[in-house]
Design a protein around this motif. Structure first.
Motif, PDB file in Angstrom:
ATOM      1  N   LYS A   1       0.836  -1.124  -0.130  1.00  0.00           N
ATOM      2  CA  LYS A   1      -0.010   0.028   0.033  1.00  0.00           C
ATOM      3  C   LYS A   1       0.912   1.288  -0.029  1.00  0.00           C
ATOM      4  O   LYS A   1       0.526   2.376  -0.724  1.00  0.00           O
ATOM      5  CB  LYS A   1      -0.875  -0.011   1.211  1.00  0.00           C
ATOM      6  CG  LYS A   1      -2.185   0.850   0.860  1.00  0.00           C
ATOM      7  CD  LYS A   1      -3.061   0.617   2.140  1.00  0.00           C
ATOM      8  CE  LYS A   1      -4.332   1.390   1.862  1.00  0.00           C
ATOM      9  NZ  LYS A   1      -5.474   1.068   2.694  1.00  0.00           N
ATOM     10  N   THR A   2       1.897   1.347   0.820  1.00  0.00           N
ATOM     11  CA  THR A   2       2.899   2.287   0.657  1.00  0.00           C
ATOM     12  C   THR A   2       3.392   2.670  -0.594  1.00  0.00           C
ATOM     13  O   THR A   2       3.622   3.787  -0.843  1.00  0.00           O
ATOM     14  CB  THR A   2       3.942   2.325   1.826  1.00  0.00           C
ATOM     15  OG1 THR A   2       4.635   1.153   1.555  1.00  0.00           O
ATOM     16  CG2 THR A   2       3.241   2.324   3.206  1.00  0.00           C
TER      17      THR A   2
ATOM     18  N   LYS B   1       0.900   4.487  -2.776  1.00  0.00           N
ATOM     19  CA  LYS B   1       0.722   5.840  -2.263  1.00  0.00           C
ATOM     20  C   LYS B   1       1.825   6.454  -3.020  1.00  0.00           C
ATOM     21  O   LYS B   1       1.727   7.831  -3.551  1.00  0.00           O
ATOM     22  CB  LYS B   1       0.845   6.127  -0.795  1.00  0.00           C
ATOM     23  CG  LYS B   1      -0.474   5.772  -0.334  1.00  0.00           C
ATOM     24  CD  LYS B   1      -0.568   6.244   1.152  1.00  0.00           C
ATOM     25  CE  LYS B   1      -1.801   5.665   1.941  1.00  0.00           C
ATOM     26  NZ  LYS B   1      -2.792   6.813   1.658  1.00  0.00           N
TER      27      LYS B   1
ATOM     28  N   TYR C   1       1.335   7.635  -6.541  1.00  0.00           N
ATOM     29  CA  TYR C   1       0.662   8.399  -6.867  1.00  0.00           C
ATOM     30  C   TYR C   1       1.446   9.740  -7.322  1.00  0.00           C
ATOM     31  O   TYR C   1       1.018  10.622  -8.410  1.00  0.00           O
ATOM     32  CB  TYR C   1      -0.247   8.850  -5.989  1.00  0.00           C
ATOM     33  CG  TYR C   1      -1.310   9.985  -5.935  1.00  0.00           C
ATOM     34  CD1 TYR C   1      -2.272   9.940  -6.860  1.00  0.00           C
ATOM     35  CD2 TYR C   1      -0.943  11.307  -5.288  1.00  0.00           C
ATOM     36  CE1 TYR C   1      -3.049  11.084  -6.810  1.00  0.00           C
ATOM     37  CE2 TYR C   1      -1.635  12.308  -5.421  1.00  0.00           C
ATOM     38  CZ  TYR C   1      -3.034  12.159  -6.077  1.00  0.00           C
ATOM     39  OH  TYR C   1      -3.750  13.570  -6.324  1.00  0.00           O
TER      40      TYR C   1
ATOM     41  N   TRP D   1      -0.539   4.558 -11.449  1.00  0.00           N
ATOM     42  CA  TRP D   1      -1.444   4.794 -10.128  1.00  0.00           C
ATOM     43  C   TRP D   1      -2.898   4.498 -10.224  1.00  0.00           C
ATOM     44  O   TRP D   1      -3.323   3.663  -9.451  1.00  0.00           O
ATOM     45  CB  TRP D   1      -1.056   5.885  -9.385  1.00  0.00           C
ATOM     46  CG  TRP D   1      -1.968   6.225  -8.239  1.00  0.00           C
ATOM     47  CD1 TRP D   1      -1.682   5.761  -6.820  1.00  0.00           C
ATOM     48  CD2 TRP D   1      -3.191   6.881  -8.095  1.00  0.00           C
ATOM     49  NE1 TRP D   1      -3.017   6.140  -6.215  1.00  0.00           N
ATOM     50  CE2 TRP D   1      -3.678   6.869  -6.812  1.00  0.00           C
ATOM     51  CE3 TRP D   1      -4.075   7.562  -9.105  1.00  0.00           C
ATOM     52  CZ2 TRP D   1      -5.077   7.348  -6.469  1.00  0.00           C
ATOM     53  CZ3 TRP D   1      -5.126   8.039  -8.634  1.00  0.00           C
ATOM     54  CH2 TRP D   1      -5.609   7.939  -7.137  1.00  0.00           C
TER      55      TRP D   1
ATOM     56  N   ASN E   1      -5.258   1.313  -9.356  1.00  0.00           N
ATOM     57  CA  ASN E   1      -6.451   1.451  -8.364  1.00  0.00           C
ATOM     58  C   ASN E   1      -7.691   0.822  -9.031  1.00  0.00           C
ATOM     59  O   ASN E   1      -8.520   0.204  -8.416  1.00  0.00           O
ATOM     60  CB  ASN E   1      -6.416   2.975  -7.716  1.00  0.00           C
ATOM     61  CG  ASN E   1      -5.704   3.229  -6.710  1.00  0.00           C
ATOM     62  OD1 ASN E   1      -6.060   2.597  -5.574  1.00  0.00           O
ATOM     63  ND2 ASN E   1      -4.688   3.851  -6.916  1.00  0.00           N
TER      64      ASN E   1
ATOM     65  N   ASP F   1      -5.850   2.882  -2.711  1.00  0.00           N
ATOM     66  CA  ASP F   1      -5.250   4.207  -2.143  1.00  0.00           C
ATOM     67  C   ASP F   1      -6.200   5.239  -1.822  1.00  0.00           C
ATOM     68  O   ASP F   1      -6.494   5.901  -2.690  1.00  0.00           O
ATOM     69  CB  ASP F   1      -4.210   4.750  -3.027  1.00  0.00           C
ATOM     70  CG  ASP F   1      -3.528   6.078  -2.637  1.00  0.00           C
ATOM     71  OD1 ASP F   1      -3.992   6.207  -1.411  1.00  0.00           O
ATOM     72  OD2 ASP F   1      -2.636   6.687  -3.186  1.00  0.00           O
TER      73      ASP F   1
ATOM     74  N   GLU G   1      -7.120   7.541   0.083  1.00  0.00           N
ATOM     75  CA  GLU G   1      -6.835   8.864   0.470  1.00  0.00           C
ATOM     76  C   GLU G   1      -6.680   9.826  -0.941  1.00  0.00           C
ATOM     77  O   GLU G   1      -7.487  10.784  -1.120  1.00  0.00           O
ATOM     78  CB  GLU G   1      -5.755   9.213   1.175  1.00  0.00           C
ATOM     79  CG  GLU G   1      -5.357  10.471   1.575  1.00  0.00           C
ATOM     80  CD  GLU G   1      -3.801  10.576   2.430  1.00  0.00           C
ATOM     81  OE1 GLU G   1      -3.422  11.739   2.584  1.00  0.00           O
ATOM     82  OE2 GLU G   1      -3.525   9.513   2.843  1.00  0.00           O
ATOM     83  N   ASN G   2      -5.826   9.258  -1.854  1.00  0.00           N
ATOM     84  CA  ASN G   2      -5.857  10.021  -2.917  1.00  0.00           C
ATOM     85  C   ASN G   2      -6.746   9.790  -3.842  1.00  0.00           C
ATOM     86  O   ASN G   2      -7.106  10.664  -4.682  1.00  0.00           O
ATOM     87  CB  ASN G   2      -4.262   9.499  -3.669  1.00  0.00           C
ATOM     88  CG  ASN G   2      -3.112  10.174  -2.834  1.00  0.00           C
ATOM     89  OD1 ASN G   2      -3.093  11.163  -2.304  1.00  0.00           O
ATOM     90  ND2 ASN G   2      -2.056   9.062  -2.726  1.00  0.00           N
TER      91      ASN G   2
END
Length: 178
Positions: free
Chosen positions: A17-18, A21, A24, A31, A35, A48, A50-51
Protein backbone atom coordinates in the motif's frame (compact mmCIF):
# COMPACT_ATOMS: atom_id res chain seq x y z
CA UNK A 1 -0.65 -7.17 -0.41
CA UNK A 2 -1.40 -10.37 -2.25
CA UNK A 3 -1.62 -8.95 -5.74
CA UNK A 4 1.31 -8.22 -8.02
CA UNK A 5 1.72 -4.81 -9.55
CA UNK A 6 0.39 -4.85 -13.09
CA UNK A 7 2.94 -6.90 -15.02
CA UNK A 8 1.87 -5.16 -18.25
CA UNK A 9 4.10 -2.34 -17.01
CA UNK A 10 7.04 -4.61 -16.31
CA UNK A 11 6.70 -4.58 -12.50
CA UNK A 12 7.13 -7.97 -10.82
CA UNK A 13 7.43 -7.23 -7.12
CA UNK A 14 4.43 -7.35 -4.83
CA UNK A 15 3.01 -3.87 -4.42
CA UNK A 16 2.39 -2.79 -0.89
CA UNK A 17 0.00 0.00 0.00
CA UNK A 18 2.80 2.46 0.75
CA UNK A 19 4.26 1.84 -2.71
CA UNK A 20 0.89 2.58 -4.27
CA UNK A 21 0.77 5.90 -2.40
CA UNK A 22 4.28 6.71 -3.66
CA UNK A 23 3.25 5.79 -7.18
CA UNK A 24 0.62 8.56 -7.04
CA UNK A 25 3.42 11.14 -7.02
CA UNK A 26 5.71 9.34 -9.46
CA UNK A 27 3.45 7.89 -12.17
CA UNK A 28 -0.15 9.07 -11.98
CA UNK A 29 -1.44 6.96 -14.88
CA UNK A 30 0.03 3.77 -13.46
CA UNK A 31 -1.35 4.68 -10.02
CA UNK A 32 -4.79 5.15 -11.58
CA UNK A 33 -4.64 1.86 -13.49
CA UNK A 34 -3.57 -0.06 -10.39
CA UNK A 35 -6.37 1.41 -8.30
CA UNK A 36 -8.91 0.61 -11.01
CA UNK A 37 -7.61 -2.95 -11.14
CA UNK A 38 -7.91 -3.28 -7.37
CA UNK A 39 -11.46 -1.90 -7.44
CA UNK A 40 -12.53 -4.22 -10.27
CA UNK A 41 -11.11 -7.19 -8.39
CA UNK A 42 -12.95 -6.15 -5.23
CA UNK A 43 -9.67 -5.71 -3.37
CA UNK A 44 -10.92 -2.61 -1.55
CA UNK A 45 -8.50 -2.91 1.38
CA UNK A 46 -5.53 -2.19 -0.89
CA UNK A 47 -6.94 0.85 -2.72
CA UNK A 48 -5.22 4.18 -2.11
CA UNK A 49 -8.44 5.73 -0.82
CA UNK A 50 -6.89 8.97 0.41
CA UNK A 51 -5.60 10.00 -3.01
CA UNK A 52 -8.52 8.46 -4.88
CA UNK A 53 -11.03 10.53 -2.91
CA UNK A 54 -8.93 13.64 -3.50
CA UNK A 55 -8.99 12.96 -7.25
CA UNK A 56 -12.76 12.46 -7.27
CA UNK A 57 -13.26 15.78 -5.47
CA UNK A 58 -10.91 17.48 -7.92
CA UNK A 59 -12.90 16.10 -10.86
CA UNK A 60 -16.02 17.91 -9.67
CA UNK A 61 -14.15 21.14 -9.06
CA UNK A 62 -12.51 20.90 -12.46
CA UNK A 63 -15.88 20.55 -14.23
CA UNK A 64 -17.21 23.57 -12.35
CA UNK A 65 -14.11 25.70 -13.05
CA UNK A 66 -14.26 24.82 -16.72
CA UNK A 67 -17.94 25.75 -16.98
CA UNK A 68 -17.41 29.03 -15.10
CA UNK A 69 -14.56 29.85 -17.45
CA UNK A 70 -16.85 29.39 -20.47
CA UNK A 71 -19.44 31.60 -18.76
CA UNK A 72 -16.83 34.33 -18.17
CA UNK A 73 -15.92 34.33 -21.86
CA UNK A 74 -19.59 34.59 -22.82
CA UNK A 75 -20.21 37.44 -20.38
CA UNK A 76 -17.10 39.32 -21.47
CA UNK A 77 -18.02 39.15 -25.14
CA UNK A 78 -21.68 39.98 -24.62
CA UNK A 79 -20.56 43.06 -22.73
CA UNK A 80 -18.05 43.99 -25.41
CA UNK A 81 -20.73 43.69 -28.08
CA UNK A 82 -23.12 45.94 -26.19
CA UNK A 83 -20.61 48.54 -24.95
CA UNK A 84 -17.49 48.56 -27.12
CA UNK A 85 -18.68 47.85 -30.63
CA UNK A 86 -17.92 51.10 -32.41
CA UNK A 87 -18.43 49.97 -36.02
CA UNK A 88 -20.62 47.57 -37.98
CA UNK A 89 -17.58 45.55 -38.99
CA UNK A 90 -16.54 44.95 -35.42
CA UNK A 91 -17.34 42.09 -33.08
CA UNK A 92 -17.72 39.08 -35.33
CA UNK A 93 -14.98 37.20 -33.45
CA UNK A 94 -16.87 37.93 -30.22
CA UNK A 95 -19.94 36.21 -31.67
CA UNK A 96 -17.84 33.20 -32.66
CA UNK A 97 -16.34 33.08 -29.18
CA UNK A 98 -19.75 33.27 -27.48
CA UNK A 99 -21.20 30.54 -29.67
CA UNK A 100 -18.22 28.21 -29.17
CA UNK A 101 -18.25 28.77 -25.40
CA UNK A 102 -21.99 28.10 -25.33
CA UNK A 103 -21.47 24.87 -27.27
CA UNK A 104 -18.86 23.72 -24.73
CA UNK A 105 -21.02 24.84 -21.81
CA UNK A 106 -24.04 22.94 -23.17
CA UNK A 107 -21.90 19.82 -23.53
CA UNK A 108 -20.84 20.07 -19.89
CA UNK A 109 -24.47 20.58 -18.81
CA UNK A 110 -25.62 17.59 -20.87
CA UNK A 111 -22.97 15.41 -19.24
CA UNK A 112 -23.64 16.79 -15.75
CA UNK A 113 -27.12 18.33 -15.44
CA UNK A 114 -26.63 18.96 -11.70
CA UNK A 115 -23.86 21.39 -12.62
CA UNK A 116 -26.53 23.91 -13.61
CA UNK A 117 -27.39 24.98 -10.05
CA UNK A 118 -23.71 25.49 -9.24
CA UNK A 119 -23.36 27.67 -12.32
CA UNK A 120 -26.45 29.71 -11.51
CA UNK A 121 -24.92 30.34 -8.07
CA UNK A 122 -21.54 31.05 -9.70
CA UNK A 123 -22.79 33.71 -12.12
CA UNK A 124 -21.31 36.54 -10.05
CA UNK A 125 -17.94 34.78 -9.89
CA UNK A 126 -17.95 34.37 -13.68
CA UNK A 127 -18.83 38.06 -14.01
CA UNK A 128 -15.82 39.04 -11.88
CA UNK A 129 -13.61 36.99 -14.19
CA UNK A 130 -15.24 38.64 -17.20
CA UNK A 131 -14.55 42.11 -15.77
CA UNK A 132 -10.93 41.14 -15.25
CA UNK A 133 -10.80 40.06 -18.91
CA UNK A 134 -12.44 43.29 -20.04
CA UNK A 135 -9.94 45.41 -18.10
CA UNK A 136 -7.06 43.40 -19.50
CA UNK A 137 -8.42 43.77 -23.03
CA UNK A 138 -8.91 47.52 -22.67
CA UNK A 139 -5.36 48.10 -21.45
CA UNK A 140 -3.72 46.37 -24.41
CA UNK A 141 -1.92 48.83 -26.71
CA UNK A 142 -4.10 47.82 -29.67
CA UNK A 143 -7.23 48.91 -27.76
CA UNK A 144 -6.13 52.32 -26.52
CA UNK A 145 -8.71 53.99 -28.75
CA UNK A 146 -11.43 52.54 -26.54
CA UNK A 147 -9.84 54.13 -23.49
CA UNK A 148 -9.91 57.52 -25.24
CA UNK A 149 -13.70 57.26 -25.27
CA UNK A 150 -13.50 57.11 -21.47
CA UNK A 151 -10.98 59.93 -21.09
CA UNK A 152 -8.03 57.55 -20.95
CA UNK A 153 -9.36 55.76 -17.86
CA UNK A 154 -10.90 52.36 -17.45
CA UNK A 155 -14.70 52.59 -17.39
CA UNK A 156 -16.58 51.52 -14.30
CA UNK A 157 -18.11 48.11 -14.75
CA UNK A 158 -21.25 47.02 -12.91
CA UNK A 159 -20.52 45.32 -9.60
CA UNK A 160 -23.41 42.92 -10.14
CA UNK A 161 -23.59 40.81 -13.26
CA UNK A 162 -25.83 42.59 -15.76
CA UNK A 163 -26.91 39.30 -17.35
CA UNK A 164 -29.01 36.39 -16.12
CA UNK A 165 -27.96 32.78 -16.36
CA UNK A 166 -30.55 32.29 -19.12
CA UNK A 167 -28.97 35.17 -21.05
CA UNK A 168 -25.59 33.48 -20.74
CA UNK A 169 -27.12 30.48 -22.47
CA UNK A 170 -29.32 32.18 -25.07
CA UNK A 171 -29.05 35.98 -25.39
CA UNK A 172 -27.95 37.16 -28.85
CA UNK A 173 -27.85 40.96 -28.92
CA UNK A 174 -26.39 40.83 -32.43
CA UNK A 175 -29.42 39.07 -33.90
CA UNK A 176 -31.07 42.37 -34.88
CA UNK A 177 -27.79 43.95 -36.03
CA UNK A 178 -26.83 41.29 -38.57
Amino acid sequence: MNKLLNTDHGWRNPLVKTQLKELYEKDFLLWLEENLKLLREGNYQEVDWENLLKEIEDMGRSETRSALSYMAVILEHLYKWEHFRISQDMGHSWIDSVEESRRQLRRLLEDSPSLRWKLEDGLQKAWKDAVYGLKSWLTRPANRDFLKIYGGKLPRFPEECPYTFEQVLEYRPWASAL
